[in-house]
Design an enzyme around this catalytic site. Structure first.
Site, mmCIF file in Angstrom:
data_model
loop_
_atom_site.group_PDB
_atom_site.id
_atom_site.type_symbol
_atom_site.label_atom_id
_atom_site.label_comp_id
_atom_site.label_asym_id
_atom_site.label_seq_id
_atom_site.Cartn_x
_atom_site.Cartn_y
_atom_site.Cartn_z
ATOM 1 N N CYS A 162 0.712 -1.233 0.156
ATOM 2 C CA CYS A 162 -0.072 0.035 0.046
ATOM 3 C C CYS A 162 0.926 1.368 0.070
ATOM 4 O O CYS A 162 0.659 2.314 -0.895
ATOM 5 C CB CYS A 162 -0.933 0.009 1.217
ATOM 6 N N HIS B 25 -2.644 1.477 6.586
ATOM 7 C CA HIS B 25 -2.931 1.514 5.439
ATOM 8 C C HIS B 25 -3.105 2.922 4.608
ATOM 9 O O HIS B 25 -3.389 3.741 5.170
ATOM 10 C CB HIS B 25 -4.400 0.661 5.034
ATOM 11 N N HIS C 262 -5.468 2.255 -4.399
ATOM 12 C CA HIS C 262 -4.495 1.635 -3.426
ATOM 13 C C HIS C 262 -4.160 0.146 -3.950
ATOM 14 O O HIS C 262 -4.568 -0.378 -4.809
ATOM 15 C CB HIS C 262 -5.093 1.659 -2.009
#
Length: 226
Positions: free
Chosen positions: A143, A190, A202
């Site tokens: 990520c 994240h 993402h």
């Protein structure tokens, strides 16, 4: 006696001629002792003679003045899309707007992209790439690796991990979010890049390639602008 008188003028001419020649020799000797000299013609009833200049009368030829350098006037090259390039005298290249510089700037009428906008375009170009923990491209990403790589393509270096990305940049609210802003979810675990219209790009987990998702479906922790 008559014959003797007739010869007198001729004798006088010879004497005069000898005197002139003797004078020429004397003057020439003086000039030779002083070095090379210029000669001037002298006209007499007996003929024309070259008399060298006397010492002290010779003048060295004056050197020609060196030409003054010609200053070059400034000139700039501009490029008009779909028309061509032109040189404009009297101005510097740094006075030309970016969009008119050859091979530089945005096309005419199109604003330049910010680093964030370039970053989101880079992230969107990797949609479909696989997730891989610890990877930051160019073929696989985790990520924060996708966010880091995307900003690298925009010419900006930001923190590599999601917690560092949350601590950097400038905080903005969701209502102020613009494409390219870094979005942090799940308390800092994240990261993704906002793409506008409530969507972000993402790389989430193994088995799920890089994709767009709705921001509202994730637990948003903060937004940072770099």
């Amino acid at each position: 006696m008559a014959k003797h008188r007739l010869e007198q003028p001729n004798r006088g001419s010879k004497v005069a001629k000898k005197a002139v020649i003797a004078g020429s020799i004397t003057l020439g000797s003086l000039a030779a002792a002083a070095g090379p000299a210029l000669a001037a013609p002298v006209h007499t009833p007996l003929g024309t003679f070259e008399i060298p200049a006397l010492p002290g009368e010779q003048k060295a030829p004056e050197a020609a003045p060196a030409p003054k350098p010609v200053a070059k006037s400034p000139a700039a090259t501009v490029e008009i899309p779909n028309v061509g390039q032109f040189t404009i005298p009297g101005i510097g290249q740094n006075q030309i707007p970016d969009q008119f510089r050859p091979h530089g700037g945005a096309p005419l009428g199109q604003p330049q992209l910010t680093a964030g906008e370039k970053a989101v375009k880079a992230a969107e170009s990797k949609i479909g790439s696989p997730y891989s923990y610890g990877s930051a491209g160019p073929n696989a990403f985790d990520c924060s690796g996708l966010v880091y790589w995307s900003y690298k393509q925009a010419g900006k270096t930001i923190p590599r991990d999601s917690y560092g990305q949350l601590g950097g940049g400038r905080p903005v609210s969701y209502n102020e979010a613009k494409p390219g802003d870094v979005m942090i979810f799940n308390g800092g675990g994240h990261a993704g890049i906002y793409a506008g219209n409530g969507q972000f790009v993402h790389s989430s987990t193994y088995g799920t390639p890089v994709k767009r998702d709705a921001v509202k479906e994730w637990q948003l922790t903060g937004i940072r602008r770099y």
